[in-house]
Design an enzyme around this catalytic site. Structure first.
Site, short mmCIF file in Angstrom:
data_model
loop_
_atom_site.label_atom_id
_atom_site.label_comp_id
_atom_site.label_asym_id
_atom_site.label_seq_id
_atom_site.Cartn_x
_atom_site.Cartn_y
_atom_site.Cartn_z
N HIS A 142 26.81 37.51 32.43
CA HIS A 142 27.06 37.12 31.05
C HIS A 142 27.18 35.60 30.89
O HIS A 142 27.90 34.95 31.63
CB HIS A 142 28.31 37.82 30.51
CG HIS A 142 28.33 37.78 29.03
ND1 HIS A 142 28.82 36.71 28.34
CD2 HIS A 142 27.85 38.64 28.12
CE1 HIS A 142 28.66 36.93 27.05
NE2 HIS A 142 28.08 38.10 26.89
N PRO A 143 26.44 35.03 29.92
CA PRO A 143 26.36 33.57 29.80
C PRO A 143 27.59 32.89 29.20
O PRO A 143 27.63 31.66 29.13
CB PRO A 143 25.15 33.36 28.90
CG PRO A 143 25.08 34.58 28.06
CD PRO A 143 25.57 35.70 28.93
N CYS A 144 28.63 33.65 28.83
CA CYS A 144 29.69 32.98 28.07
C CYS A 144 30.56 32.05 28.93
O CYS A 144 31.23 31.18 28.39
CB CYS A 144 30.52 33.99 27.29
SG CYS A 144 31.50 35.08 28.28
N LYS A 145 30.52 32.22 30.26
CA LYS A 145 31.29 31.31 31.12
C LYS A 145 30.43 30.19 31.72
O LYS A 145 30.95 29.30 32.40
CB LYS A 145 31.94 32.08 32.27
CG LYS A 145 33.00 33.08 31.84
CD LYS A 145 34.35 32.39 31.65
CE LYS A 145 35.47 33.40 31.45
NZ LYS A 145 35.31 34.23 30.23
#
Lengths: 168, 263
Positions: A126-129
């Site tokens: 997931h790219p959110c971090k």
């Protein structure tokens, strides 16, 4: 500080140049008419072992894609894993082979998302971090893509050769 | 802020009649099963509403297929059920066809390279939350979603899953709020469906000179030089003069994205 599409393209092209020298298999792909249409891919075959049971190994083929995510303005790593009979490994099946992610919530870290260019389902970190991870590299690394990959790659069985690290 | 409450409610209540039929090649019983009929919310996702459909058809397929994932097909195309139901309908429904929307149910040969495997509801929730987060990154740099508590996230999800407008909107209104110093989002979260996939682009709701951008501006930025592009959403063609900010606040799907089908 954010990674621009142009810088992303420049850095992944460098990855491919190094890879060509090492015959490591990364290839550049481009889909025309799309702002973030450039991405790189690599296929490799590996034995996966379930943690705690070193006798049970499964031979699988990984296909990795590194693409650019427009909304988050970060690189994104997507993958597909095939068993030898040609069927895909599901998120849950892969989870059983993956010791590194055990601590975290399965669906928050690795999820099924659309590939930013191909719009097909892929397993995706997931790219959110990613912005948090890549931020220091944007300032200090010659190739932030390589630096970032060296950190997150091992979570999905992708280990870079040392020659890449020497170039960042 | 999304003020036209009647419109929000109207959009929320959009429903489609669907008839489900088991693929005749997969019927293992000597009787053909009856079709199964449902009214489904446009804003929902098929895996959230098809438990009963699965149960109805399972007894007609061979035992070895019963553990396999169910999937749906229309006119030879598998349904990508991570798209909201209304989007699939606007994209796929043939104008020559009549309602109810007739879908074929399969248990065999899951098209795994095109369709997500949602083997449980947590996976759909994870996908939905990922979309919502992305939308918030575009609108507010992700600050609203990350400042919310887990119970707010649950409320959004349960509101959608149980078709509860008030439950959903009491949290969603925070996501539709604008920062105090502006009266608009940073970028408009949208997907424009073309060919076999969709395109996204960073588009601001306001031009350099402060003018409010419209749907026409968005389409010009997406498809430069093409004049006659029209888009369908929620079964209608919004006027091209509609301001983008208003459109985003009122006609977004629950994942906070505008889903625009290019016709």
């Amino acid at each position: 500080m954010h990674l621009s599409v142009e810088d992303f393209v420049k850095h992944v092209k460098d990855v491919v140049t190094i890879s060509d020298r090492l015959m490591d298999g990364w290839a550049l792909k481009e889909k025309e008419g799309i702002e973030n249409g450039t991405y790189i891919t690599k296929r490799c075959t590996k034995n996966l072992t379930k943690p705690g049971n070193t006798n049970a190994t499964t031979l699988v083929t990984f296909e990795y894609h590194i693409a650019y995510h427009l909304s988050y303005a970060v690189p994104i790593i997507c993958l597909k894993i095939w068993k030898q009979d040609g069927s895909l490994i599901s998120l849950e099946e892969y989870w059983e082979f993956n010791n590194d992610l055990k601590e975290s919530n399965i669906y928050d870290t690795l999820t099924q998302l659309d590939h930013p260019v191909l719009c097909q389902p892929f397993l995706t970190l997931h790219p959110c971090k990613t912005q948090e991870i890549i931020q220091p590299f944007l300032e200090h690394s010659k190739n932030p893509i390589i630096s970032w990959l060296s950190v997150v790659g091992p979570f999905v069985h992708l280990n870079l050769l040392d020659e890449y690290i020497h170039n960042c | 802020m999304a003020n036209d409450r009647e419109i929000l409610r109207e959009i929320w209540e959009g429903k489609l009649p669907v008839s489900f039929r088991l693929d005749s090649d997969e019927v293992a019983d000597f009787r053909e099963p009856d079709p199964f009929y449902l009214m489904v919310p446009r804003l929902s996702y098929f895996p959230l509403v098809t438990d009963k459909v699965k149960k109805h058809f399972l007894k007609y397929v061979t035992n070895d297929k019963q553990d396999q994932e169910m999937w749906l097909e229309y006119n030879g195309q598998p349904l990508k059920w991570h798209y909201p139901i209304g989007v699939l309908y606007d994209l796929m429904f043939s104008t020559e066809d009549l309602l109810p929307w007739s879908l074929t149910v399969h248990f065999d040969k899951f098209p795994e390279s095109e369709v997500y495997k949602f083997s449980n509801k947590e996976m759909i929730e994870a996908y939905f939350m990922a979309c919502l987060k992305e939308a918030d990154v575009l609108k507010h740099r992700g600050q609203i979603v990350s400042s919310m508590q887990k119970k707010d996230h649950n409320q959004l999800w349960m509101g959608l899953q149980n078709d509860k407008f008030d439950q959903f909107w009491s949290v969603n209104r925070k996501l539709m709020d604008c920062p105090a110093e502006f009266d608009h989002f940073k970028y408009i979260p949208f997907r424009c469906y073309v060919d076999d996939g969709y395109r996204q682009k960073l588009i601001k709701p306001v031009a350099e000179d402060g003018r409010k951008k419209t749907l026409r501006d968005l389409l010009n930025e997406m498809f430069p030089g093409r004049n006659s592009v029209r888009v369908k959403t929620h079964g209608m063609f919004p006027p091209l003069e509609t301001p983008l900010q208003w459109l985003s606040e009122h006609l977004s799907y629950p994942d906070n994205f505008l889903h625009l089908c290019v016709i």
